[in-house]
Structure formats: structure tokens, C-alpha cells
Design an enzyme around this catalytic site. Structure first.
Site, short mmCIF file in Angstrom:
data_model
loop_
_atom_site.label_atom_id
_atom_site.label_comp_id
_atom_site.label_asym_id
_atom_site.label_seq_id
_atom_site.Cartn_x
_atom_site.Cartn_y
_atom_site.Cartn_z
N GLU A 193 5.85 8.36 -5.03
CA GLU A 193 6.31 7.55 -6.16
C GLU A 193 5.93 8.19 -7.48
OE1 GLU A 193 4.30 4.08 -4.87
OE2 GLU A 193 6.13 3.08 -4.19
N VAL A 211 0.41 3.25 -6.58
CA VAL A 211 1.57 4.13 -6.41
C VAL A 211 1.14 5.25 -5.48
CG1 VAL A 211 2.67 3.66 -8.63
CG2 VAL A 211 0.93 5.42 -8.50
N SER A 212 2.06 5.64 -4.59
CA SER A 212 1.78 6.75 -3.69
C SER A 212 2.11 8.06 -4.39
CB SER A 212 2.61 6.62 -2.41
OG SER A 212 3.99 6.73 -2.73
N THR A 213 1.79 9.15 -3.75
CA THR A 213 2.08 10.47 -4.33
C THR A 213 3.58 10.66 -4.51
OG1 THR A 213 0.11 11.33 -3.24
CG2 THR A 213 1.69 12.94 -4.06
#
Length: 658
Positions: A31, A27-29
Site C-alpha cells: 500500500e 498500511v502494508s508495504t
């Protein structure tokens, strides 16, 4: 369908009760901010694995990593790939929540999936419940990956375009459009779109008061910024992040464009701290550079006083060639790197960065300086000797190429598959065109409607083929570098013997060479004059025997009468011992009177008897001159600048045995 992949899956199903699955979570920041964290995605992936009756072997998670990063740039995904290459293979399927977990960019998506296929591991997607073990599944994965790439490009273009427009519209209004606010200012109306502006942070506890105090202290101390930083620290005036001031930090704040020129540059191409991505001509890739005017921190007179005070402290003109090719390539025992000489110094030398205080008044290391000529001679000479050995370089190049072949994607097979799919689409389009032309009163409209979907699919396949061909060319370029490394050995003897310091810096940078000191640096200021004579003459230190003394004794006796305090042979033996060990005069008591030995050295050297005697002693059994350098390890990368996370070659060697 990939035959090797299908075979591996079928064998697993026949020989094991369950397929072995690993979960990959990313997961990205952004998300995470929406609540889609690792725990959320992990639950869904684990439920899918249980539903399929697969056995969960391990979970890999990269939290806060962008989908545009390739697999080797994500720690846990890199670890997953290392396990996939082991024998026997520890798992059969990698399960991800959605395609974006693999990557938004095509370069991050396909090479990873393809390499897993070649290793006999397939990829399963939870959302949509499909995998790449069938042609239909692979087509769907390709379509989803293309959509993710388009989405990434659209988001980037939309975001960058909006920021550029805002910067241009509000350049004369001190408008804030993003980035770090300069020290001494703050953002007013932060969070309100179109209303954010730069204003002076001159409230009761504002940064402007510290900035103004620093300006006054620098003027008071006649440009001594380090002293001004110490005064700020003593008064409890810390940086924005609560740290103590250093000279470099305070200088960057006081001499910034914000303080001296009342401006902030958006998309600056010359800023080392906030450099933007540029094209081949040095222009920003996204948008243009915009100068934003901000409120002045000081009056023109106050700025002139600050400039005048700092100018007084400036050093004079630079002295000659100050190139230091090993700058930031020598790792000291204190953990800091040595940097090159300062412009005002007479002799080139390297100084440990640990000598610079982390903040004004901070403790510093005790590492001694290293004369540039000696350590550069050792490092360059050692590297050239390695480059001149074609057999050793060939072995290393072949080893790297072998490892690379094991890990790289089979681009030829991928291109063949894509070309086959494109040919199928072309045949299908031709059949449909012929049928539609015969059965419809409006052939053109019927052909357009009947072939629209197939043409769209063919276009996507052609674009993918172009991308794979580009990646294949890059892979071939890497192999060319390995071949060029072998060719370099043939040219080393002619081309790398006498080169400039700038050329040395270029080659050392390509090889990413580093020197790791294994012991503290000695005192170069205290050198033995006898050892220095051998070092400067380029001669080894000979051994004195009864036979060789019989040859040199007449030479010494012809020019100097015997000294009652010290026999001449005993004096010569003591001087050779001193040259081998670089000891001080008072350590030679075992050989006689140190004062008499020093007197003999001065007289023999002045008369020329010393040089003639050493020449007659010859080189049989001679020892090399001890180096003043500490023991160190030379490290360099086998493939210059192109190997990511690959092994490097290390040579441990004692320079004193050189």
C-alpha cells in the site's frame, strides 16, 4: 446489540461532552508503494473524527505491517490494547479508515473487535461511515471482513499458482522466478516478465571473479576457509552487501548447490535459509519443489579440487552423545549466547559465540568455556526443584489463567449470538418459502429468487460460527496447558530425576529456559584439589572445633607423625579454609608453611586419614561446596511454548551458595 457496549456509550454521552476517540492507522508495504502511506490515511481518519465531533485522544500507527498479523504481532496495536484494559478506560472508540486496517484474516479481525466490545469500546469505520454499536453495523462489518478474507486468499492462490507455473516452464532455461540470486550469478532482463534468467556475473566487477578467487585460495590453503576469508578481506574483496567475509559466510557460498551442482531449488524444503511453509508430511503447502538448472560457475575438475581441499579439513567421526541441552540458552556478559560443544572435542563444554570472529581477523570476546556437566547439573536441578513445588506452580498457573481470562474473548457469548442470528435466518427463509409457494405459478423459481440473499447470509454466519468454535477450542487448549503444569509437579519427583540429555533439551525448550550470567566465567582450568575432593565426594565442608578435633586427632596421629614445620590441627584448619575459598597454596600463609600444608594434604589423602577424619567431623555447621559457576539468573516461561508476549518467571540465585 451488545448491552454492555451500548451502556458504556450511553453513559459516556450523558457524562461527557464528547466521545474520546483514538485513531489506528496501518498500511502494508504494498500500500505504501501505491502512495497510501500513514499520512494519507491519518488525514482521512482525523477528518472523520472532527466531523463526528469526537475528541482525538491519541494516534497509533503500524507502518509496513501485514493485515494477516494478529493484534499482538503489531507493536502499536498491542500498545492500544494495553491502554484499553486500563481503568479508568482512556477512550471510547477506535477509528480506522477501512476494515483492512484491522486485518484481512479473520483471526486478525474478530478477536480484536470482540475484545474491545467486551471492554466497552466500539469500532468505527471511516469508509462507509458505520460502527458496531448496532446490529446493522455489526452485520456490515462481518460482511466486509469476510470479503477481505476472500480477497486475501484469492491473491495468495493467484500469486503462488503463477509463480509455480513459471518455475516449472522455465526450469531448464535457467529461468528466474523470485528469491535471492546465489552469489556469483546475476539476473538478466530483470523486471521483464517471462524473460528473467540466471547468468554468471563475470563482468569486469562481477561477483564471479571473487568467487573464483575464493576457490583458488581455499585450495591453496588446503581447505582453510577462514584463512581464505581473511585473504579476501585483506584484498578488499567484500561480500555482496559490502561486509567483510566470515568463515561461515564464505563456506556457505562455496559449498552451495549453485556452485557444486549448478542448480537452484525453488520451494526447497531442506534449506535452512529459505525454508518454505510445509504441511504435516514435509511437502510445500503451495505448489511443488522445482530444480532449476543454472550456468556452471566452474568446470567439473575445478569443483572436484574444491571438494577435495575442503574434505581434508573435515574433522573425524563424532564422539558419542554430543547433545548440549543449554546450547544458545546461556547469555554471556558480552551479550552473546553460549553454544554447545563441537563434534571433535573430547569433553562436552559450552563456548561463547563471541569467540567466533564476525569476520576474518575481527576482535573476539574473552569469555571462558564452561564445562557442560556442571552448568547442566545446576540448571536442570534448579528447574526440577521448582517443578516439584505444587503450591508454587499452582499459584503461577492460577495467576496466568486469571490474566488470560481477563484478556480473552467471551467465545460462549459469541457463539450464542451467531446461533441466534442463524435461527432468525432459518425462520425468515421458511416464511418466505411458504409465501412464495402460494403466490407464484413457478414456486421453485420464486423460492430460489426470494431466498437467495438470505441463504447467502446464513452460509456466511455458519462459516463464522465454525471459525469461532475453532478459536474456542484453541483457547481451551491453552487453559489445559495451565492445568497440565500443575499435574507436572506431581510427576516431577518420579519422571524428571534421571532423564537423558535429549529429554532435558525437550523440557528446557518447552519452558523456554534461559540462563543469564551476571558476572564473567572463572578459570575452570585452575581448580583447587581440596575443593574438588569435596565436590566429587558430594560432602559439605565441615567446621573444626575443639570438640571435633579431639575426635579426629587420634585418627591422624595413628597414621602420621607430627611435622615440626606445621602442627596437625593448624594444617587441617588451613586445608578446610582452602576448600571453602578455592585459594591457591601460597594464600595459606596465615595457617603456616604452605609447602608443609601441601605435603600434609598429599600424605593424608593417600593414607586414607583424610577421608576418615572428614567423616568423623560430621555435618553440624558444615558449609556447601562453592560452585565454580558464576552468579546467574534462571528464566523460564510459566506456560510452555504457548504464551505470546507474556511475563516470564525469573529466579536470581548465587550457585556458590548452593
Amino acid at each position: 446489540m451488545n448491552g454492555r457496549l451500548l451502556s458504556a456509550i450511553e453513559v459516556t454521552r450523558r457524562t461527557a461532552s464528547q466521545l474520546r476517540a483514538v485513531a489506528y492507522l496501518r498500511v502494508s508495504t504494498e500500500e505504501q508503494k501505491k502512495g497510501f502511506g500513514i499520512r494519507y490515511t491519518g488525514k482521512k481518519v482525523c477528518r472523520h473524527i472532527a466531523k463526528k465531533d469526537w475528541r482525538l485522544v491519541e494516534t497509533f500507527a503500524d507502518e509496513g505491517f501485514s493485515g494477516s498479523l494478529e493484534w499482538h504481532e503489531r507493536p502499536d496495536l498491542k500498545r492500544l490494547m494495553e491502554l484499553a484494559r486500563t481503568t479508568p478506560r482512556p477512550f471510547d472508540v477506535v477509528v480506522v479508515l477501512e476494515e483492512r486496517a484491522i486485518g484481512r484474516a479473520g483471526r486478525a479481525f474478530w478477536p480484536w473487535v470482540w475484545e474491545l466490545e467486551d471492554l466497552g469500546v466500539f469500532t468505527a469505520i471511516v469508509r462507509g461511515d458505520y460502527d458496531n454499536t448496532t446490529d446493522e453495523g455489526r452485520k456490515r462489518m462481518r460482511d466486509e471482513a469476510a470479503r477481505a478474507e476472500d480477497e486475501r486468499i484469492a491473491i495468495r492462490d493467484r500469486t503462488q499458482g503463477g509463480i509455480q507455473e513459471a518455475a516449472e516452464q522455465r526450469a531448464d532455461e535457467a529461468g528466474y522466478v523470485g528469491g535471492q540470486c546465489p552469489y556469483g550469478w546475476r539476473i538478466e532482463n530483470q523486471g521483464r516478465k517471462g524473460e528473467c534468467t540466471y547468468v554468471l556475473d563475470d563482468g569486469p566487477d562481477g561477483e564471479w571473479h571473487t568467487l573464483d578467487m575464493a576457490r583458488r585460495l581455499v585450495i591453496e590453503h588446503k581447505g582453510d576457509i577462514e584463512r581464505a576469508a581473511g585473504s579476501l578481506n585483506a584484498q578488499g574483496k567484500l561480500t555482496r552487501w559490502g561486509k567483510l567475509w566470515t568463515r561461515q559466510n564464505l563456506q556457505a557460498r562455496l559449498l552451495s548447490a549453485a556452485v557444486l551442482e549448478s542448480r537452484v531449488v525453488f520451494r526447497a524444503t531442506e534449506s535452512a535459509a529459505n525454508r518454505v511453509q510445509t504441511d504435516a508430511d514435509g511437502n510445500p503447502v503451495y505448489g511443488e519443489t522445482v530444480v532449476i538448472r543454472i550456468p556452471s560457475a566452474f568446470s567439473e575438475v575445478e569443483v572436484a579440487e574444491l571438494k577435495g581441499a575442503v574434505k581434508v579439513r573435515n574433522y573425524g567421526p563424532k564422539r558419542g552423545d554430543r547433545t548440549c541441552p543449554l546450547s544458545e540458552r546461556i547469555l554471556s556478559t558480552c551479550g552473546e549466547y553460549y553454544t554447545g560443544c563441537a563434534p571433535g572435542e573430547r569433553a562436552r563444554k559450552y563456548r561463547c559465540a563471541g569467540k567466533r570472529p564476525k569476520y576474518a581477523g575481527a576482535p573476539v570476546c574473552t569469555c571462558r568455556q564452561i564445562p557442560a556437566d556442571e552448568i547442566e547439573f545446576y540448571a536442570w536441578g534448579r528447574l526440577v526443584r521448582l517443578l516439584r513445588d505444587p503450591e508454587e506452580l499452582k499459584l503461577r498457573a492460577e495467576l496466568w489463567v486469571g490474566l488470560n481470562d481477563q484478556a480473552k474473548v467471551n467465545f460462549v457469548q459469541r457463539l450464542k449470538e451467531l446461533e441466534g442470528e442463524i435461527a432468525q435466518k432459518d425462520r425468515a427463509i421458511g416464511v418466505i418459502m411458504a409465501a412464495a409457494a402460494q403466490e407464484s405459478d413457478n414456486p421453485e423459481e420464486a423460492i430460489r429468487a426470494a431466498t437467495a440473499s438470505l441463504k447467502e447470509q446464513r452460509t456466511a454466519l455458519a462459516e463464522e460460527r465454525a471459525r469461532v468454535a475453532a478459536w474456542q477450542a484453541e483457547s481451551a487448549a491453552v487453559e489445559d496447558q495451565a492445568q497440565q503444569l500443575q499435574q507436572l509437579a506431581k510427576l516431577a519427583a518420579k519422571r524428571l530425576t534421571n532423564v537423558t540429555l535429549d529429554d532435558q533439551a525437550l523440557v528446557l525448550g518447552m519452558m523456554n529456559a534461559r540462563l543469564v550470567l551476571l558476572e564473567p566465567v572463572g578459570n575452570f582450568a585452575r581448580s583447587c584439589p581440596v575443593t574438588t575432593w569435596f565436590r566429587e565426594a558430594g560432602r559439605p565442608i565441615p567446621v573444626l572445633t575443639d570438640d571435633t578435633w579431639a575426635v579426629v586427632e587420634p585418627v591422624i596421629r595413628a597414621r602420621h607423625r607430627p611435622d615440626k614445620r606445621l602442627p596437625q590441627r593448624q594444617a587441617l584448619e588451613g586445608l578446610l579454609h582452602k576448600a571453602r575459598h578455592e585459594g591457591s597454596w601460597h594464600t595459606l600463609t596465615d595457617y603456616g608453611n604452605p609447602g608443609a600444608m601441601r605435603s600434609a594434604w598429599d600424605r593424608w589423602r593417600t593414607s586414607g586419614a583424610w577421608s576418615e577424619a572428614i567423616g568423623l567431623l560430621g555435618t553440624a555447621g558444615a558449609q556447601p561446596v562453592p560452585s565454580r559457576l558464576p552468579r546467574m539468573r534462571l528464566k523460564f516461561e510459566v506456560i510452555p511454548g504457548l504464551i505470546l508476549n507474556a511475563g516470564s518467571d525469573s529466579i536470581t540465585r548465587d550457585p556458590r551458595a548452593r
